[in-house]
Scaffold this motif. Structure first.
Motif, short mmCIF file in Angstrom:
data_model
loop_
_atom_site.label_atom_id
_atom_site.label_comp_id
_atom_site.label_asym_id
_atom_site.label_seq_id
_atom_site.Cartn_x
_atom_site.Cartn_y
_atom_site.Cartn_z
N ASN A 17 34.46 36.28 45.54
CA ASN A 17 34.32 36.44 46.80
C ASN A 17 35.74 36.84 47.32
N ILE A 18 35.63 37.86 48.24
CA ILE A 18 37.00 38.42 48.97
C ILE A 18 37.61 37.56 49.51
N VAL A 40 29.84 40.19 54.65
CA VAL A 40 31.29 40.04 54.07
C VAL A 40 31.95 39.71 55.40
N SER A 121 32.36 46.11 48.49
CA SER A 121 31.61 47.23 48.35
C SER A 121 31.04 47.92 49.72
N SER A 123 29.35 49.21 52.94
CA SER A 123 28.45 49.91 53.52
C SER A 123 26.94 49.57 52.47
N THR A 124 27.08 48.75 51.57
CA THR A 124 26.16 48.67 50.59
C THR A 124 25.14 47.36 50.87
N GLY A 125 25.60 46.56 51.91
CA GLY A 125 25.00 45.33 52.17
C GLY A 125 23.91 45.89 53.40
N ALA A 126 24.04 45.12 54.59
CA ALA A 126 23.33 45.60 55.82
C ALA A 126 23.31 47.14 56.28
N PHE A 127 24.46 47.79 55.78
CA PHE A 127 24.36 49.23 56.17
C PHE A 127 23.58 49.87 55.20
P1 ADP Z 1 27.86 46.47 55.59
O1 ADP Z 1 27.36 46.28 56.79
O2 ADP Z 1 29.22 47.60 55.47
O3 ADP Z 1 26.90 47.06 54.41
P2 ADP Z 1 27.86 43.89 54.26
O4 ADP Z 1 28.80 42.77 54.56
O5 ADP Z 1 26.31 43.70 54.66
O6 ADP Z 1 28.69 45.22 54.82
O7 ADP Z 1 27.65 43.99 52.61
C1 ADP Z 1 28.81 44.83 51.91
C2 ADP Z 1 28.96 44.36 50.47
O8 ADP Z 1 29.85 43.09 50.72
C3 ADP Z 1 27.79 43.76 50.03
O9 ADP Z 1 27.82 44.28 48.58
C4 ADP Z 1 27.76 42.37 49.94
O10 ADP Z 1 27.08 41.68 48.96
C5 ADP Z 1 29.21 41.96 49.88
N1 ADP Z 1 29.64 40.82 50.25
C6 ADP Z 1 29.10 39.72 50.97
N2 ADP Z 1 30.05 38.86 51.26
C7 ADP Z 1 30.94 38.96 50.37
C8 ADP Z 1 32.01 38.10 50.21
N3 ADP Z 1 32.41 36.87 50.35
N4 ADP Z 1 32.93 38.61 49.13
C9 ADP Z 1 32.92 39.86 48.63
N5 ADP Z 1 31.77 40.77 48.86
C10 ADP Z 1 30.76 40.29 49.70
#
Ligand code: ADP
Length: 180
Positions: A17-18, A40, A121, A123-127
């Motif tokens: 967890n970041i 994140v 990481s 952009s690899t979530g919601a984006f």
């Molecule tokens: P984006 O909108 O740039 O895609 P997101 O937050 O939706 O950003 O996702 C980016 C990455 O962060 C994903 O791989 C997600 O699983 C990861 N993520 C979500 N919460 C955390 C956290 N607490 N610590 C580290 N990585 C996280």
């Protein structure tokens, strides 16, 4: 945990967890308004407390590929570097924007004498950026930067086991030369 020496610096990959990282800065995968939201960014704003959003409001947003600095408020990290990655569209510009997010975050860290930085990481979530492509761009950009410039430690903090293994395999392919 994976640790590699690149030039005078270290590159680490961890699963976790970041918000819990003790690096001097953590990077937020933000939106253009720098607003809390989900993923994140939501986790970072929750852990930092409401004063982070108060500080963000004064910055006038952030364009895709750029980076802005705030303090870390209640986080262990002293600073948060906010960068906006691209919303994946499948066009050539996506990779350029993603590269700029990493590069401009590292440049800002160097300018402020920040010695250690954790990245999610971007952009690899919601984006919606495909994680294997994003991992290659992220690692190539960071390796290239560390060969020349001075951030002592860059740590990628991957939330899921799957993402961690994609980053691990990609780093093996890249080696420390920085190109597949
Ligand atoms: P984006 O909108 O740039 O895609 P997101 O937050 O939706 O950003 O996702 C980016 C990455 O962060 C994903 O791989 C997600 O699983 C990861 N993520 C979500 N919460 C955390 C956290 N607490 N610590 C580290 N990585 C996280």
């Amino acid at each position: 945990m994976i640790r590699k020496k690149i030039g005078k610096s270290y590159l680490e990959l961890v699963q976790g967890n970041i918000t819990e990282q003790d690096t001097e800065a953590i990077v937020n995968a933000a939106n253009e308004r720098l607003a809390p939201g989900g993923g994140v960014a939501g986790a970072i704003h929750r852990a930092a407390g409401p004063s982070l959003w108060e500080e963000c409001k004064k910055l006038g947003g952030c364009k895709t590929g750029e980076a802005k600095l705030t303090s870390g408020h209640n986080l262990r990290a002293t600073y948060v570097i906010h960068t906006v990655g691209p919303v994946y569209s499948g066009r050539d510009k996506d990779s350029e924007d993603l590269k700029n997010s990493y590069k401009n975050s590292l440049k800002l860290a160097t300018e402020k004498n920040i010695r250690s930085v954790s990245f999610p990481s971007i952009s690899t979530g919601a984006f919606g950026y495909p994680v294997d492509e994003a991992a290659r761009i992220a690692l190539e950009t960071v390796v290239e930067y560390l060969k020349k410039d001075g951030v002592e430690l860059v740590r990628f903090v991957l939330f899921g086991k799957k993402d961690f293994s994609v980053y691990q395999q990609t780093l093996q392919k890249i080696g420390t030369e920085g190109r597949i």
